[in-house]
Design a protein around this motif. Structure first.
Motif, PDB file in Angstrom:
ATOM      1  N   VAL A 180      75.454  84.238  50.838  1.00  0.00           N
ATOM      2  CA  VAL A 180      74.717  83.865  49.623  1.00  0.00           C
ATOM      3  C   VAL A 180      75.322  84.550  48.402  1.00  0.00           C
ATOM      4  CG1 VAL A 180      72.479  83.827  48.464  1.00  0.00           C
ATOM      5  CG2 VAL A 180      72.600  83.502  50.956  1.00  0.00           C
ATOM      6  N   ASP A 181      75.525  85.844  48.503  1.00  0.00           N
ATOM      7  CA  ASP A 181      76.118  86.590  47.394  1.00  0.00           C
ATOM      8  C   ASP A 181      77.539  86.091  47.134  1.00  0.00           C
ATOM      9  OD1 ASP A 181      76.399  88.490  45.405  1.00  0.00           O
ATOM     10  OD2 ASP A 181      77.149  90.009  46.791  1.00  0.00           O
ATOM     11  N   THR A 182      77.839  85.793  45.902  1.00  0.00           N
ATOM     12  CA  THR A 182      79.170  85.296  45.554  1.00  0.00           C
ATOM     13  C   THR A 182      79.605  85.867  44.215  1.00  0.00           C
ATOM     14  OG1 THR A 182      80.498  83.312  45.046  1.00  0.00           O
ATOM     15  CG2 THR A 182      78.154  83.226  44.509  1.00  0.00           C
ATOM     16  N   PRO A 183      80.877  86.225  44.086  1.00  0.00           N
ATOM     17  CA  PRO A 183      81.370  86.705  42.791  1.00  0.00           C
ATOM     18  C   PRO A 183      81.780  85.559  41.873  1.00  0.00           C
ATOM     19  CG  PRO A 183      83.118  86.839  44.404  1.00  0.00           C
ATOM     20  CD  PRO A 183      81.904  86.318  45.148  1.00  0.00           C
ATOM     21  N   ILE A 184      81.865  84.347  42.414  1.00  0.00           N
ATOM     22  CA  ILE A 184      82.401  83.211  41.650  1.00  0.00           C
ATOM     23  C   ILE A 184      81.336  82.680  40.699  1.00  0.00           C
ATOM     24  CG2 ILE A 184      83.415  80.914  41.811  1.00  0.00           C
ATOM     25  CD1 ILE A 184      84.423  81.707  44.582  1.00  0.00           C
ATOM     26  N   LYS A 185      81.694  82.571  39.445  1.00  0.00           N
ATOM     27  CA  LYS A 185      80.754  82.186  38.412  1.00  0.00           C
ATOM     28  C   LYS A 185      80.775  80.682  38.165  1.00  0.00           C
ATOM     29  CE  LYS A 185      79.473  86.331  38.102  1.00  0.00           C
ATOM     30  NZ  LYS A 185      78.183  86.689  38.736  1.00  0.00           N
ATOM     31  N   GLU A 186      79.601  80.163  37.963  1.00  0.00           N
ATOM     32  CA  GLU A 186      79.440  78.736  37.693  1.00  0.00           C
ATOM     33  C   GLU A 186      80.195  78.320  36.431  1.00  0.00           C
ATOM     34  OE1 GLU A 186      75.721  75.741  36.489  1.00  0.00           O
ATOM     35  OE2 GLU A 186      75.346  77.767  37.259  1.00  0.00           O
ATOM     36  N   GLN A 187      80.810  77.163  36.503  1.00  0.00           N
ATOM     37  CA  GLN A 187      81.539  76.656  35.342  1.00  0.00           C
ATOM     38  C   GLN A 187      81.458  75.134  35.317  1.00  0.00           C
ATOM     39  OE1 GLN A 187      85.496  78.282  34.768  1.00  0.00           O
ATOM     40  NE2 GLN A 187      86.146  76.530  33.545  1.00  0.00           N
ATOM     41  N   HIS A 188      81.367  74.577  34.120  1.00  0.00           N
ATOM     42  CA  HIS A 188      81.327  73.124  33.927  1.00  0.00           C
ATOM     43  C   HIS A 188      82.426  72.730  32.954  1.00  0.00           C
ATOM     44  CE1 HIS A 188      77.483  72.306  36.026  1.00  0.00           C
ATOM     45  NE2 HIS A 188      77.236  73.565  35.698  1.00  0.00           N
TER      46      HIS A 188
ATOM     47  N   GLY B 219      84.890  67.521  33.980  1.00  0.00           N
ATOM     48  CA  GLY B 219      84.873  68.000  35.352  1.00  0.00           C
ATOM     49  C   GLY B 219      83.847  67.269  36.192  1.00  0.00           C
ATOM     50  N   PRO B 220      83.733  67.605  37.468  1.00  0.00           N
ATOM     51  CA  PRO B 220      82.763  66.938  38.343  1.00  0.00           C
ATOM     52  C   PRO B 220      81.334  67.227  37.907  1.00  0.00           C
ATOM     53  CG  PRO B 220      83.724  68.834  39.441  1.00  0.00           C
ATOM     54  CD  PRO B 220      84.500  68.645  38.169  1.00  0.00           C
ATOM     55  N   SER B 221      80.441  66.298  38.152  1.00  0.00           N
ATOM     56  CA  SER B 221      79.052  66.448  37.708  1.00  0.00           C
ATOM     57  C   SER B 221      78.370  67.639  38.363  1.00  0.00           C
ATOM     58  CB  SER B 221      78.271  65.167  38.009  1.00  0.00           C
ATOM     59  OG  SER B 221      78.350  64.847  39.386  1.00  0.00           O
ATOM     60  N   SER B 222      78.822  68.020  39.552  1.00  0.00           N
ATOM     61  CA  SER B 222      78.238  69.172  40.238  1.00  0.00           C
ATOM     62  C   SER B 222      78.613  70.484  39.570  1.00  0.00           C
ATOM     63  CB  SER B 222      78.701  69.205  41.695  1.00  0.00           C
ATOM     64  OG  SER B 222      80.111  69.379  41.759  1.00  0.00           O
ATOM     65  N   GLY B 223      79.681  70.476  38.751  1.00  0.00           N
ATOM     66  CA  GLY B 223      80.224  71.708  38.223  1.00  0.00           C
ATOM     67  C   GLY B 223      81.059  72.419  39.279  1.00  0.00           C
ATOM     68  N   LEU B 224      81.592  73.576  38.923  1.00  0.00           N
ATOM     69  CA  LEU B 224      82.401  74.379  39.838  1.00  0.00           C
ATOM     70  C   LEU B 224      81.643  75.655  40.187  1.00  0.00           C
ATOM     71  CD1 LEU B 224      85.851  74.038  38.001  1.00  0.00           C
ATOM     72  CD2 LEU B 224      84.882  72.534  39.745  1.00  0.00           C
ATOM     73  N   GLY B 225      81.951  76.221  41.343  1.00  0.00           N
ATOM     74  CA  GLY B 225      81.276  77.438  41.766  1.00  0.00           C
ATOM     75  C   GLY B 225      81.048  77.432  43.269  1.00  0.00           C
ATOM     76  N   SER B 226      80.054  78.210  43.733  1.00  0.00           N
ATOM     77  CA  SER B 226      79.752  78.348  45.157  1.00  0.00           C
ATOM     78  C   SER B 226      78.505  77.547  45.510  1.00  0.00           C
ATOM     79  CB  SER B 226      79.544  79.821  45.522  1.00  0.00           C
ATOM     80  OG  SER B 226      80.728  80.562  45.285  1.00  0.00           O
ATOM     81  N   PHE B 227      78.557  76.861  46.666  1.00  0.00           N
ATOM     82  CA  PHE B 227      77.480  75.957  47.067  1.00  0.00           C
ATOM     83  C   PHE B 227      77.182  76.091  48.550  1.00  0.00           C
ATOM     84  CE2 PHE B 227      79.492  74.128  43.372  1.00  0.00           C
ATOM     85  CZ  PHE B 227      78.473  73.516  42.652  1.00  0.00           C
ATOM     86  N   HIS B 228      75.967  75.654  48.909  1.00  0.00           N
ATOM     87  CA  HIS B 228      75.597  75.392  50.292  1.00  0.00           C
ATOM     88  C   HIS B 228      75.420  73.892  50.432  1.00  0.00           C
ATOM     89  CE1 HIS B 228      73.844  79.629  51.404  1.00  0.00           C
ATOM     90  NE2 HIS B 228      75.142  79.642  51.168  1.00  0.00           N
ATOM     91  N   GLN B 229      76.148  73.292  51.385  1.00  0.00           N
ATOM     92  CA  GLN B 229      75.960  71.883  51.691  1.00  0.00           C
ATOM     93  C   GLN B 229      75.064  71.816  52.925  1.00  0.00           C
ATOM     94  OE1 GLN B 229      79.433  69.525  52.854  1.00  0.00           O
ATOM     95  NE2 GLN B 229      78.756  67.896  51.484  1.00  0.00           N
TER      96      GLN B 229
END
Length: 521
Positions: free
Chosen positions: A320-328, A332-342
C-alpha cells in the motif's frame, strides 16, 4: 512542495542476503535505497537501469556478484501475441463465468504472475522494514528553502487537477464486456432433447458438416451475385471479389487478446467479473480490510507464512505504501499516473485477486499479485498478466508514450522463473549498457553464463553511469537542497562519503543523480 521532487536515502550495504530462488543463505547481493518520494519520471528512469521497488524500498541486484542474476524484462504490449496456453487460460475463465465450470488445470500450480517469485518479498527489503522499527515508518526529510539556485526541470512541471471520479474501471465499456457485472451476450444456452428414433415421414438426416458446407457455399454465391450487380464493383470475372476475400480474411484472422477477453458468454452467466482500478494513496483502513484478508489467505497458503509475517503492517508497508506521486500529464491517460490496485471482484461482492501496479510515463509495471487460493484452477496469475497487458494497450491508445508492460525480473538461472519469457515479444535489459535486447538471442547467452553482457557491440557503454561530476549531484542537507560541491564546502572534505556518492550516482545515472535529492546527514 515535496510532491514536486524526489528524495532518496542511499543504503550502502554490500553484505549478502538469503536468496529466495536458489535458497542460498548469504549469496544474494543488491544495492538499495529508501525512497521518501519519487516522481513518475524518476521511477521510470530507475527501472530502466535495473531498479525495482518493494514498498518504498528500491533495490538493484549486484548482477556480476549475486547468485541469481535478475534481468529486468518487458513486453511490447501493442505487438503482443497470445500463445496456445494463454488462450486456454482465457477460455477457461470464460467457461467459468458462463457456466460455473471448475475444471482443475494442470497448469494452475505452475503458472505465475509476472511479478512472481519463489519468495513473497526480497529478504533485503524485509530486513529494511525491520530496521525501520515496529511502526514501519520513517520521517520524510523536509525542505525549507526554494530551489531557485538548483533548477529541477521536469519536477517543476505541476500536475494538472485530479479528475472528479474516484474509482476507475479498467478499459472502455467495449473492452470489458466479459468482466462487467452488466454482461450481455448474444449466445444462448442450448438444450438437447433425447431422441426417440428416426421419423419415417421426414427425409433422412444429413451430417452437420455437409450442411455447414452447403450453407457456406450458398452464402458465397449470394455475395458474388450482390457484388457483381453493384455499380461500383470492378472485380475480375475469373475469381472471387476482393470484398469476399476481405470477409474471409477477417473471419479466419487469429483472435486478439481483446477478442478473447470480450468473448460473448450467455444471457444469464453463472458469474460476473468486475475489475476496479483504485489508487493506493486514496485507500483508508476500512477499504483495506478485504484486500488484507485476501493477502493473508494467499501468503499463508502459497508462501506458508505465519500470521505475524503477513500482518497488516507488513501488508501496508509492502503493497500500500508507495513513494510514487500521483501525476496527470497533459494528454495523459484518464486514470493518471502513479500506484494502483487492480481489484478483481466476483459477482460484485467477493474480492478474489488484487494486482499491485505502477502506471508510469512509458509502461505499466507489475509490482505484486495475490489471489484467493480457492480459485487457483483459473490460473489467475497468467490471467491477470494478460489483463495488465490489455490495460497497457488500452492506456496506450490514450497516451502514445505508454507502450510497455514491465514484468519485473527474469531469472534464467532459476528454471521456474523462465515463464516470463512466454509473453512475446519480450526484451531484457543489458546489465552493462542498459540497452534493451530481444529475448531469444539473450537467452542463448544466458544458457552459457548466468551473468552476461547482452549487447553485441563491444564499444557500446553506459554513458549515464560514467564521467559524472559529483559536485553537480543534488543533495538534501538540513532541509536545504544543494549541490554536492556546496555540501563539501560546508562540511569539509570526506573521501569516504565521496566514494558513496559516486557509487550512488553511477547506479541511478547522472540524469537522476542531478535531479533527485540524495538525503545526507
Amino acid at each position: 512542495m515535496d510532491n514536486q521532487y524526489s528524495i532518496v536515502e542511499y543504503t550502502r550495504d554490500h553484505s549478502g542476503y538469503r536468496c529466495g530462488y536458489c535458497k542460498s543463505s548469504n549469496a544474494n547481493y543488491s544495492h538499495g535505497m529508501h525512497a521518501y518520494c519519487l516522481t513518475v519520471d524518476h521511477y521510470q528512469g530507475l527501472i530502466d537501469r535495473g531498479w525495482r521497488r518493494s514498498g518504498s524500498y528500491c533495490y538493484k541486484p549486484t548482477m556480476h556478484r549475486t547468485c541469481c542474476p535478475a534481468y529486468t524484462i518487458r513486453c511490447h504490449a501493442p505487438s503482443f501475441h497470445l500463445s496456445k496456453s494463454q488462450k486456454k487460460v482465457l477460455k477457461r475463465m470464460n467457461n467459468f463465468l458462463a457456466h460455473g465450470t471448475r475444471k482443475q488445470s494442470s497448469e494452475s500450480s505452475t503458472q505465475q504472475h509476472c511479478d512472481g517469485g519463489s519468495e513473497s518479498f526480497p529478504e533485503v527489503a524485509v530486513q529494511h522494514l525491520e530496521r525501520l522499527g515496529s511502526d514501519g515508518e520513517e520521517k520524510k526529510p523536509q525542505i525549507t528553502t526554494l530551489l531557485d539556485e538548483v533548477p529541477l526541470q521536469e519536477e517543476r512541471q505541476k500536475a494538472s487537477s485530479r479528475p472528479p471520479h474516484e474509482d476507475q474501471v479498467v478499459g472502455s465499456p467495449s473492452s470489458l464486456a466479459s468482466s462487467e457485472s452488466s454482461l450481455n451476450a448474444s449466445k444462448k444456452m442450448k438444450t438437447v432433447s433425447p431422441g426417440l428414433g428416426a421419423d419415417p415421414n421426414k427425409p433422412a438426416c444429413r451430417k452437420a458438416r455437409v450442411k455447414r458446407l452447403e450453407r457456406r457455399q450458398a452464402k458465397l454465391q449470394r455475395l458474388q451475385e450482390n457484388d457483381a450487380s453493384s455499380s461500383t464493383a470492378s472485380f475480375p470475372s475469373s475469381g472471387p471479389s476482393s470484398a469476399i476475400d476481405a470477409r474471409k480474411k477477417d473471419k479466419n484472422a487469429p483472435k486478439s487478446l481483446e477478442d478473447l477477453l470480450n468473448e460473448s458468454i450467455t444471457d444469464s452467466p453463472a458469474h460476473t467479473l468486475e475489475l476496479r482500478l483504485v489508487r493506493v494513496d486514496e485507500a483508508d483502513v476500512e477499504s483495506l480490510v478485504a484486500p488484507h484478508a485476501l493477502f493473508k489467505r494467499y501468503q499463508k497458503a502459497v508462501h506458508h507464512e505465519t500470521d505475524d509475517e503477513c500482518n497488516f503492517n507488513v501488508y501496508f508497508h509492502f503493497l500500500v505504501d508507495t513513494p510514487i506521486k500521483e501525476q496527470h500529464p497533459d494528454a495523459g491517460p484518464s486514470s493518471g499516473l502513479g500506484s494502483f490496485h487492480q481489484q478483481y471482484w466476483l459477482d460484485g461482492e467477493k474480492l478474489i485477486a488484487v494486482a499491485v501496479i505502477d502506471i508510469l510515463p512509458c509502461c505499466v509495471s507489475s509490482v505484486y499479485f495475490y489471489y484467493d487460493p480457492e480459485y487457483s484452477f483459473l490460473s489467475l496469475g497468467t490471467y491477470s498478466s494478460l489483463r495488465e497487458l490489455a490495460l497497457t494497450r488500452e492506456l496506450g491508445r490514450e497516451y502514445s508514450r505508454l507502450a510497455w508492460y514491465y514484468m519485473g525480473f527474469y531469472i534464467h538461472s532459476c528454471p521456474k522463473m523462465r515463464y516470463k519469457g512466454h509473453y512475446e515479444p519480450s526484451f531484457l535489459l543489458c546489465p552493462e549498457t542498459y540497452s534493451w535486447c530481444p529475448l531469444p538471442p539473450s537467452v542463448k547467452k544466458l544458457d552459457v553464463n548466468k551473468y552476461s553482457r547482452l549487447v553485441e557491440n563491444s564499444s557500446e557503454e553506459d554513458t549515464e553511469g560514467t564521467n559524472i561530476d559529483i559536485d553537480k549531484i543534488l543533495v538534501l542537507h538540513q532541509r536545504r537542497p544543494m549541490r554536492y560541491g556546496t555540501f563539501r564546502e560546508l562540511k569539509g572534505a570526506d573521501e569516504a562519503l565521496d566514494v558513496v556518492v559516486r557509487e550512488y550516482a553511477g547506479l541511478v545515472g547522472k540524469t537522476a543523480a542531478c535531479t533527485m535529492m540524495l538525503s545526507l546527514p
